[in-house]
Scaffold this motif. Sequence first.
Motif, PDB file in Angstrom:
ATOM      1  N   ALA A  40      57.689 -18.743   9.479  1.00 51.62           N
ATOM      2  CA  ALA A  40      58.323 -18.814  10.807  1.00 51.62           C
ATOM      3  C   ALA A  40      58.187 -17.470  11.523  1.00 51.62           C
ATOM      4  CB  ALA A  40      59.790 -19.213  10.656  1.00 51.62           C
ATOM      5  N   VAL A  41      58.382 -16.374  10.771  1.00 48.80           N
ATOM      6  CA  VAL A  41      58.255 -15.039  11.379  1.00 48.80           C
ATOM      7  C   VAL A  41      56.803 -14.804  11.806  1.00 48.80           C
ATOM      8  CG1 VAL A  41      58.402 -12.553  10.974  1.00 48.80           C
ATOM      9  CG2 VAL A  41      60.163 -14.045  10.078  1.00 48.80           C
ATOM     10  N   MET A  42      55.869 -15.246  10.970  1.00 48.19           N
ATOM     11  CA  MET A  42      54.443 -15.048  11.287  1.00 48.19           C
ATOM     12  C   MET A  42      54.106 -15.711  12.627  1.00 48.19           C
ATOM     13  SD  MET A  42      51.263 -15.778   8.801  1.00 48.19           S
ATOM     14  CE  MET A  42      51.280 -17.542   9.046  1.00 48.19           C
ATOM     15  N   LEU A  43      54.656 -16.917  12.835  1.00 51.35           N
ATOM     16  CA  LEU A  43      54.391 -17.625  14.094  1.00 51.35           C
ATOM     17  C   LEU A  43      54.973 -16.863  15.290  1.00 51.35           C
ATOM     18  CD1 LEU A  43      54.964 -21.303  12.872  1.00 51.35           C
ATOM     19  CD2 LEU A  43      52.768 -20.132  13.273  1.00 51.35           C
ATOM     20  N   LYS A  44      56.172 -16.285  15.111  1.00 52.04           N
ATOM     21  CA  LYS A  44      56.783 -15.489  16.201  1.00 52.04           C
ATOM     22  C   LYS A  44      55.941 -14.250  16.495  1.00 52.04           C
ATOM     23  CE  LYS A  44      60.625 -18.021  16.234  1.00 52.04           C
ATOM     24  NZ  LYS A  44      60.687 -19.141  17.115  1.00 52.04           N
ATOM     25  N   VAL A  45      55.444 -13.620  15.408  1.00 53.34           N
ATOM     26  CA  VAL A  45      54.627 -12.408  15.585  1.00 53.34           C
ATOM     27  C   VAL A  45      53.351 -12.756  16.352  1.00 53.34           C
ATOM     28  CG1 VAL A  45      53.235 -10.666  14.355  1.00 53.34           C
ATOM     29  CG2 VAL A  45      55.545 -11.188  13.565  1.00 53.34           C
ATOM     30  N   ARG A  46      52.723 -13.858  15.957  1.00 56.34           N
ATOM     31  CA  ARG A  46      51.467 -14.265  16.625  1.00 56.34           C
ATOM     32  C   ARG A  46      51.703 -14.579  18.096  1.00 56.34           C
ATOM     33  NH1 ARG A  46      48.577 -17.933  12.154  1.00 56.34           N
ATOM     34  NH2 ARG A  46      47.963 -16.250  10.787  1.00 56.34           N
ATOM     35  N   ALA A  47      52.821 -15.281  18.376  1.00 52.41           N
ATOM     36  CA  ALA A  47      53.134 -15.646  19.766  1.00 52.41           C
ATOM     37  C   ALA A  47      53.378 -14.382  20.589  1.00 52.41           C
ATOM     38  CB  ALA A  47      54.351 -16.561  19.803  1.00 52.41           C
ATOM     39  N   ALA A  48      54.108 -13.426  20.014  1.00 52.82           N
ATOM     40  CA  ALA A  48      54.398 -12.179  20.738  1.00 52.82           C
ATOM     41  C   ALA A  48      53.099 -11.398  20.977  1.00 52.82           C
ATOM     42  CB  ALA A  48      55.399 -11.337  19.949  1.00 52.82           C
ATOM     43  N   GLU A  49      52.224 -11.455  19.981  1.00 56.01           N
ATOM     44  CA  GLU A  49      50.938 -10.750  20.074  1.00 56.01           C
ATOM     45  C   GLU A  49      50.092 -11.359  21.196  1.00 56.01           C
ATOM     46  OE1 GLU A  49      48.708  -8.749  16.283  1.00 56.01           O
ATOM     47  OE2 GLU A  49      49.161 -10.888  16.249  1.00 56.01           O
ATOM     48  N   ALA A  50      50.037 -12.720  21.203  1.00 53.85           N
ATOM     49  CA  ALA A  50      49.235 -13.427  22.202  1.00 53.85           C
ATOM     50  C   ALA A  50      49.751 -13.140  23.617  1.00 53.85           C
ATOM     51  CB  ALA A  50      49.267 -14.936  21.922  1.00 53.85           C
ATOM     52  N   ALA A  51      51.081 -12.947  23.719  1.00 52.58           N
ATOM     53  CA  ALA A  51      51.665 -12.671  25.042  1.00 52.58           C
ATOM     54  C   ALA A  51      51.611 -11.177  25.379  1.00 52.58           C
ATOM     55  CB  ALA A  51      53.112 -13.159  25.056  1.00 52.58           C
ATOM     56  N   GLY A  52      51.027 -10.379  24.469  1.00 52.20           N
ATOM     57  CA  GLY A  52      50.921  -8.931  24.682  1.00 52.20           C
ATOM     58  C   GLY A  52      52.270  -8.223  24.658  1.00 52.20           C
ATOM     59  N   GLU A  53      53.246  -8.838  23.911  1.00 50.44           N
ATOM     60  CA  GLU A  53      54.606  -8.288  23.916  1.00 50.44           C
ATOM     61  C   GLU A  53      55.022  -7.703  22.568  1.00 50.44           C
ATOM     62  OE1 GLU A  53      57.042 -11.677  24.644  1.00 50.44           O
ATOM     63  OE2 GLU A  53      56.888 -11.512  26.826  1.00 50.44           O
ATOM     64  N   LEU A  54      54.107  -7.744  21.579  1.00 53.75           N
ATOM     65  CA  LEU A  54      54.547  -7.429  20.214  1.00 53.75           C
ATOM     66  C   LEU A  54      55.206  -6.055  20.109  1.00 53.75           C
ATOM     67  CD1 LEU A  54      54.835  -8.356  17.329  1.00 53.75           C
ATOM     68  CD2 LEU A  54      52.568  -7.462  16.832  1.00 53.75           C
ATOM     69  N   ASP A  55      54.641  -5.055  20.781  1.00 53.96           N
ATOM     70  CA  ASP A  55      55.168  -3.708  20.621  1.00 53.96           C
ATOM     71  C   ASP A  55      56.657  -3.598  20.927  1.00 53.96           C
ATOM     72  OD1 ASP A  55      53.140  -2.490  19.479  1.00 53.96           O
ATOM     73  OD2 ASP A  55      52.303  -1.538  21.293  1.00 53.96           O
ATOM     74  N   HIS A  56      57.082  -4.247  22.026  1.00 52.54           N
ATOM     75  CA  HIS A  56      58.512  -4.109  22.315  1.00 52.54           C
ATOM     76  C   HIS A  56      59.358  -5.264  21.776  1.00 52.54           C
ATOM     77  CE1 HIS A  56      56.833  -5.966  25.944  1.00 52.54           C
ATOM     78  NE2 HIS A  56      57.968  -6.623  25.989  1.00 52.54           N
ATOM     79  N   ARG A  57      58.745  -6.179  20.979  1.00 49.92           N
ATOM     80  CA  ARG A  57      59.541  -7.247  20.346  1.00 49.92           C
ATOM     81  C   ARG A  57      59.725  -7.013  18.844  1.00 49.92           C
ATOM     82  NH1 ARG A  57      60.779 -11.477  23.692  1.00 49.92           N
ATOM     83  NH2 ARG A  57      62.631 -11.368  22.416  1.00 49.92           N
ATOM     84  N   ARG A  58      59.026  -5.999  18.302  1.00 47.00           N
ATOM     85  CA  ARG A  58      59.065  -5.758  16.851  1.00 47.00           C
ATOM     86  C   ARG A  58      60.487  -5.626  16.308  1.00 47.00           C
ATOM     87  NH1 ARG A  58      53.704  -4.084  15.105  1.00 47.00           N
ATOM     88  NH2 ARG A  58      52.976  -3.217  17.003  1.00 47.00           N
TER      89      ARG A  58
END
Length: 342
Positions: free
Chosen positions: A215-233
């Motif tokens: 489930a976390v992996m899917l959230k990480v991928r979605a955040a990455e695809a939206a270019g938001e991972l850095d501030h969602r970590r």
Amino acid sequence: MRVLGLETSCDETGVALYDTDAGLVAEALHSQVDLHAVYGGVVPEIASRDHIRRLLPLVLQVLDEAGGERPDAIAYTAGPGLVGALMVGSGLANGLGLSWGCPVIPVHHMEGHLLATMLDDDAPEFPFLALLVSGGHSMLVSVRELGHYEVLGTTLDDAAGEAFDKTAKLLGLPYPGGPALAQLAEKGDAGAYKLPRPMIHRPGFDFSFSGLKTAVMLKVRAAEAAGELDHRRADIAASFQQAVVETLVTRTLQAAVHTGATRIVIAGGVGANICLRGELERRFEGRVHYPRFEFCTDNGAMIALAGALRLADASDANDIRAQARWRLDSLQPPSQSTKTRL
Ligand code: KG4
Ligand code: ZN
């Protein structure tokens, strides 16, 4: 009686001297974290070789600090763990035992973790319920007395520490991920992501963390695809930690009701997690005990203490025991003769 304890089951070389009258006399620890960090996990062969390099100098250092006298017995971690790493501690314990003419005591690593709270003055009394959460194990154990353990539940897949480490890796944090993820989680919002609390509505007391990891992996991928991972970590880390903690605490409270426990002991590396300690204290009406931070993760002191409590199991040094697998509930209480001697 003075017992020397040797811990070499994984990636920490731990040595300590425990006195049955005076308590912990001296201890030393060498962590191999830097050696394994480049590979993102423990490399067994590197672990064994580093134990060989570090163990004897640490033994000499501890004995020197304690006044130079030889111990009365040597306790060593005989399992479970990495078999090559275990062989190093077992080989040295038996070699020193032969040359010094003192007995050796094979110790179960998880029993060491379980008893680590007893290194403190405010030690829990038997019986108690133990939540053992480390890199390799997650277990709920009903502890009636020393050596009388009923395993109520265990992990069906990843251990709690392993889930922390794998999730940390997904978030780009360095190995070992648990402490780094917990630190990052402090800056995040634990309610930001909705994540599953696996197994808590199922009967029994088992855990499962692999679904949560996915489930976390899917959230990480979605955040990455939206270019938001850095501030969602930090939010992902906090939401993950909250999910693991709530799952562990809910399961532990269910087991406490089942056993009627009035005392709970948290032990093992994940027992260092402040969020876990706080949540269990908040929700449990009885007493919660946990080891000092340095005795949550692997160390020699817990092995020396377990050895001191198991002097009746001491034997001549001629059997190099190293078991990768060893069931905690196969242990027996030490013989009555030791209990009177201690
Ligand atoms: O008991 P331990 O030192 O080794 C084993 O016997 O496995 O436990 C190590 C595990 C690692 O997975 C590490 O990431 C985790 O304990 N850990 C933590 C924390 N400190 C260590 N996990 C969550 N929060 C922490 N503060
Ligand atoms: Zn451990």
